[in-house]
Scaffold this motif. Structure first.
Motif, PDB file in Angstrom:
ATOM      1  N   SER A  27       0.827  -1.199   0.000  1.00 33.68           N
ATOM      2  CA  SER A  27       0.000   0.000   0.000  1.00 33.68           C
ATOM      3  C   SER A  27       0.861   1.249   0.000  1.00 33.68           C
ATOM      4  N   THR A  28       0.534   2.230  -0.817  1.00 35.86           N
ATOM      5  CA  THR A  28       1.286   3.473  -0.866  1.00 35.86           C
ATOM      6  C   THR A  28       0.566   4.617  -0.197  1.00 35.86           C
ATOM      7  N   GLN A  29      -0.714   4.449   0.046  1.00 33.17           N
ATOM      8  CA  GLN A  29      -1.466   5.514   0.691  1.00 33.17           C
ATOM      9  C   GLN A  29      -1.243   5.442   2.187  1.00 33.17           C
ATOM     10  N   GLN A  30      -0.675   6.478   2.780  1.00 30.29           N
ATOM     11  CA  GLN A  30      -0.358   6.501   4.195  1.00 30.29           C
ATOM     12  C   GLN A  30      -1.391   7.351   4.925  1.00 30.29           C
ATOM     13  N   THR A  31      -2.168   6.712   5.780  1.00 28.28           N
ATOM     14  CA  THR A  31      -3.225   7.422   6.478  1.00 28.28           C
ATOM     15  C   THR A  31      -2.847   7.826   7.876  1.00 28.28           C
ATOM     16  N   ASP A  32      -1.703   7.343   8.354  1.00 28.47           N
ATOM     17  CA  ASP A  32      -1.280   7.662   9.703  1.00 28.47           C
ATOM     18  C   ASP A  32       0.111   8.263   9.629  1.00 28.47           C
ATOM     19  N   ALA A  33       0.216   9.549   9.852  1.00 24.84           N
ATOM     20  CA  ALA A  33       1.485  10.231   9.681  1.00 24.84           C
ATOM     21  C   ALA A  33       2.563   9.661  10.576  1.00 24.84           C
ATOM     22  N   ALA A  34       2.192   9.273  11.777  1.00 23.71           N
ATOM     23  CA  ALA A  34       3.176   8.731  12.703  1.00 23.71           C
ATOM     24  C   ALA A  34       3.768   7.435  12.177  1.00 23.71           C
ATOM     25  N   ALA A  35       2.967   6.651  11.440  1.00 25.10           N
ATOM     26  CA  ALA A  35       3.461   5.392  10.918  1.00 25.10           C
ATOM     27  C   ALA A  35       4.462   5.603   9.799  1.00 25.10           C
ATOM     28  N   THR A  36       4.332   6.690   9.045  1.00 25.85           N
ATOM     29  CA  THR A  36       5.247   6.938   7.935  1.00 25.85           C
ATOM     30  C   THR A  36       6.482   7.684   8.384  1.00 25.85           C
ATOM     31  N   THR A  37       6.443   8.273   9.558  1.00 25.32           N
ATOM     32  CA  THR A  37       7.599   8.997  10.072  1.00 25.32           C
ATOM     33  C   THR A  37       7.891   8.550  11.493  1.00 25.32           C
ATOM     34  N   PRO A  38       8.249   7.279  11.677  1.00 22.21           N
ATOM     35  CA  PRO A  38       8.486   6.773  13.024  1.00 22.21           C
ATOM     36  C   PRO A  38       9.655   7.472  13.684  1.00 22.21           C
ATOM     37  N   GLU A  39       9.614   7.522  15.019  1.00 21.82           N
ATOM     38  CA  GLU A  39      10.696   8.125  15.757  1.00 21.82           C
ATOM     39  C   GLU A  39      11.973   7.327  15.547  1.00 21.82           C
ATOM     40  N   ALA A  40      13.106   8.013  15.582  1.00 18.20           N
ATOM     41  CA  ALA A  40      14.384   7.318  15.497  1.00 18.20           C
ATOM     42  C   ALA A  40      14.559   6.455  16.737  1.00 18.20           C
ATOM     43  N   LYS A  41      15.092   5.264  16.544  1.00 15.35           N
ATOM     44  CA  LYS A  41      15.246   4.341  17.656  1.00 15.35           C
ATOM     45  C   LYS A  41      16.682   3.852  17.699  1.00 15.35           C
ATOM     46  N   ALA A  42      17.167   3.531  18.895  1.00 16.08           N
ATOM     47  CA  ALA A  42      18.516   3.019  19.031  1.00 16.08           C
ATOM     48  C   ALA A  42      18.583   2.056  20.191  1.00 16.08           C
ATOM     49  N   ASP A  43      19.524   1.132  20.135  1.00 21.53           N
ATOM     50  CA  ASP A  43      19.707   0.241  21.267  1.00 21.53           C
ATOM     51  C   ASP A  43      20.608   0.901  22.302  1.00 21.53           C
ATOM     52  N   GLU A 342       8.273  -1.416  16.251  1.00 24.94           N
ATOM     53  CA  GLU A 342       9.300  -0.842  15.382  1.00 24.94           C
ATOM     54  C   GLU A 342       8.884   0.494  14.780  1.00 24.94           C
ATOM     55  N   LEU A 343       7.641   0.612  14.348  1.00 26.06           N
ATOM     56  CA  LEU A 343       7.219   1.820  13.644  1.00 26.06           C
ATOM     57  C   LEU A 343       7.084   3.037  14.546  1.00 26.06           C
ATOM     58  N   SER A 344       6.639   2.837  15.765  1.00 24.60           N
ATOM     59  CA  SER A 344       6.323   3.984  16.622  1.00 24.60           C
ATOM     60  C   SER A 344       7.234   4.149  17.828  1.00 24.60           C
ATOM     61  N   ASN A 345       7.820   3.056  18.291  1.00 23.37           N
ATOM     62  CA  ASN A 345       8.568   3.048  19.548  1.00 23.37           C
ATOM     63  C   ASN A 345       7.677   3.423  20.728  1.00 23.37           C
ATOM     64  N   LYS A 346       6.377   3.191  20.590  1.00 26.25           N
ATOM     65  CA  LYS A 346       5.411   3.450  21.666  1.00 26.25           C
ATOM     66  C   LYS A 346       4.645   2.153  21.920  1.00 26.25           C
ATOM     67  N   THR A 347       4.555   1.743  23.163  1.00 25.21           N
ATOM     68  CA  THR A 347       4.023   0.418  23.460  1.00 25.21           C
ATOM     69  C   THR A 347       2.561   0.230  23.063  1.00 25.21           C
ATOM     70  N   TRP A 348       1.819   1.319  22.904  1.00 19.86           N
ATOM     71  CA  TRP A 348       0.402   1.198  22.541  1.00 19.86           C
ATOM     72  C   TRP A 348       0.166   1.368  21.034  1.00 19.86           C
ATOM     73  N   LEU A 349       1.226   1.576  20.253  1.00 21.33           N
ATOM     74  CA  LEU A 349       1.107   1.698  18.798  1.00 21.33           C
ATOM     75  C   LEU A 349       2.033   0.658  18.171  1.00 21.33           C
TER      76      LEU A 349
END
Length: 370
Positions: A27-43, A342-349
């Motif tokens: 799918s190319t249509q992104q309806t959730d901005a947070a999903a297309t621009t996830p926060e940077a994550k690091a170990d 992986e996409l959000s780095n938020k436990t509820w998303l």
């Protein structure tokens, strides 16, 4: 559905010798901005975390995947996570999902189709809020969608909805299943045609409130953690029409290697939520989440109602507090569907994923380890 705790755990690195190809939605249509621009994550070392696979879809948040093979195709029945802005708490109020989207795929690693909304809270006559982890089943031309949702008194019950299509839309029955409670329904149909529902979850899932067989609104929010036997999941056989319990609700007992029931304080082995059942070489594999220790574990028995003997860990912790899975055979191989953050780095998303499940010659499951 795993549902509580206030903080995301640090990202963990997951890897395995045999990895599946990425299962990415086309799918190319992104309806959730947070999903297309996830926060940077690091170990913890500052590097980028690694994951077993890519999210199956990235335009919406999905969790608690219940996978089934219908008509030679994989259908996935997940929760649909949304951002509500509600504060986090141990009751899981911030998991305020409202509808279900059903996913399908012709092959592992192939295109994933989102079939849109299949059931919405507003279309369930008795529902109040929080449409949590569902499951599905098929019998005699009808598809059944089982769902937990709080009623208008804020008590979790389990309902059922039906459709002539595996992707819905589903029409909910006017009342919840009589005698049902708590969360995470998982329906298993045995080779003799009998169907069983496994359900239950501690803390926000309210299972501890039903310890006496009746609902106790004043029971502690969290689980017991002493030397008493652990609170088990529940199991009930379904009626031939798949809409009610055919008999009494029973507790699922998990035994240790000495044949003794697991203790409540044994939080690396005992059941917390997210039950699943599959059958392999004539044995019944009851798998589940340990919740606050973030493991997917399993126990094996000779009857669908148990008792089951604890055997080991299927999957070690993923990124995020919660973990929830399903196991399915497809074209001669076994797969585990699960979620991480992986996409959000938020436990509820969360976002659903899949990887291959391996077994040893004796039928034991090879642990998926970091």
């Amino acid at each position: 559905m795993l549902h509580h705790f206030s903080l995301c755990r640090p990202a963990l690195v997951l890897a395995a010798p045999l990895l599946l190809a990425a299962c990415q939605s086309q799918s190319t249509q992104q309806t959730d901005a947070a999903a297309t621009t996830p926060e940077a994550k690091a170990d913890s070392t500052g590097g980028k975390p690694k994951f077993l696979s890519k999210p199956l879809v990235s335009d919406i948040y999905t969790a608690d995947p219940s996978a089934h093979v219908f008509n030679g195709k994989i259908y996935i029945y997940p929760s649909h996570d949304i951002e509500t802005g509600m504060p986090e708490n141990d009751k899981g109020d911030h998991f305020a999902m409202r509808d279900y989207h059903i996913l399908s795929m012709d092959s592992i690693g192939g295109k994933v189709t989102d079939h849109g909304v299949a059931l919405d809270t507003k279309d369930i006559p008795w529902a109040g809020r929080q449409l949590w982890a569902p499951d599905a089943a098929f019998k005699s031309g009808t598809y059944y969608l089982y769902f937990p949702v709080k009623d208008k008194q804020d008590v979790f019950r389990i309902g059922v909805a039906t459709s002539s299509s595996p992707t819905g839309p589903f029409k909910a029955e006017p009342k919840p299943i009589e005698g049902s409670f708590s969360i995470d329904p998982a329906v298993f149909t045995d080779t003799d045609g009998k169907a069983y529902m496994y359900f239950g979850g501690l803390w926000g899932g309210q299972l501890q409130r039903w310890a006496t067989g009746k609902y106790n609104a004043n029971a502690a929010e969290k689980k017991p953690d002493g030397d008493e036997p652990a609170i088990g999941a529940r199991v009930a056989q379904l009626t031939p029409d798949m809409k009610q319990f055919a008999g009494p609700v029973k507790e699922v007992v998990i035994l240790d290697s000495l044949g003794k029931p697991l203790k409540a304080k044994d939080n690396t082995h005992r059941f917390f939520e997210g039950a699943w059942m599959h059958k392999y070489q004539g044995k019944y594999y009851f798998s589940y989440s340990t919740g606050d220790t973030h493991l997917l574990a399993y126990a094996v028995g000779t009857s669908p109602a148990g008792p089951f003997t604890y055997k080991g860990v299927i999957m070690k912790p993923v990124q995020g507090w919660t973990t929830h899975h399903s196991i399915v055979e497809f074209k001669g191989k076994w797969y585990i569907f699960y979620h991480d953050t992986e996409l959000s780095n938020k436990t509820w998303l969360r976002n659903v994923k899949v990887t291959e499940l391996k077994r040893n010659p004796d039928g034991s499951i090879v642990t998926i380890t970091p």
